[in-house]
Scaffold this active site. Structure first.
Site, PDB file in Angstrom:
ATOM      1  N   CYS A 144      56.288   6.762  88.883  1.00  0.00           N
ATOM      2  CA  CYS A 144      56.482   5.454  88.246  1.00  0.00           C
ATOM      3  C   CYS A 144      55.809   5.423  86.877  1.00  0.00           C
ATOM      4  CB  CYS A 144      55.893   4.369  89.147  1.00  0.00           C
ATOM      5  SG  CYS A 144      55.705   2.770  88.358  1.00  0.00           S
ATOM      6  N   CYS A 152      53.091   2.726  86.475  1.00  0.00           N
ATOM      7  CA  CYS A 152      51.822   3.053  87.145  1.00  0.00           C
ATOM      8  C   CYS A 152      50.981   3.980  86.280  1.00  0.00           C
ATOM      9  CB  CYS A 152      52.080   3.718  88.504  1.00  0.00           C
ATOM     10  SG  CYS A 152      52.864   2.650  89.719  1.00  0.00           S
TER      11      CYS A 152
END
Length: 138
Positions: A50, A53
């Site tokens: 991600c 993230c």
């Protein structure tokens, strides 16, 4: 100031959550309680699948270091690989305690519930993280 970081998966999250965040002993220990829901790390890498993230994590950890005089517990909950997370029936999407819509999500837990939350669109913003943590911005 000490930050205890504990990693959890779907399989062992409940045990960690109960022990570190929700138990009566944990609830009364005076520590700042944080939950950070993240994508799983790519094999052989320190990065997750991600991109959000990967941007938010360093900001969150840097701001945690700014906590002065207060101990904290950070329970990092890894949501799984992409197909697992994309499933609308993912347990953390459906759990009303968490209601996670995206990753990363940072939650400050107080008095048995989410006291503050930053979703994937805000978790990388220093001023928002500072506000959630209750520290002054630099």
């Amino acid at each position: 100031m000490t930050v205890l970081k504990v990693d959890a998966t779907l399989a062992d999250f409940s045990a960690h959550f109960d022990r570190l965040i929700a138990s009566p002993a944990a609830a009364s220990d005076g520590k700042l309680k944080l939950l950070l829901f993240l994508a799983d790390r790519e094999p052989g890498s320190s990065l997750t699948w991600c991109p959000d993230c990967n941007v938010a994590e360093p900001v969150i950890y840097e701001r945690l270091e700014a906590l002065q005089g207060r101990d904290a517990v950070l329970l990092r909950a890894y949501v799984g690989d992409k197909p697992t997370w994309r499933d609308p029936a993912h347990p953390w999407r459906e759990d009303p305690k968490f209601g996670i819509k995206g990753v990363p999500t940072l939650i400050r837990w107080e008095n048995g519930g989410a006291a503050a939350r930053l979703g994937d669109e805000e978790a990388h913003l220093k001023d928002k993280v500072d506000a959630l943590l209750g520290v002054g911005g630099n």
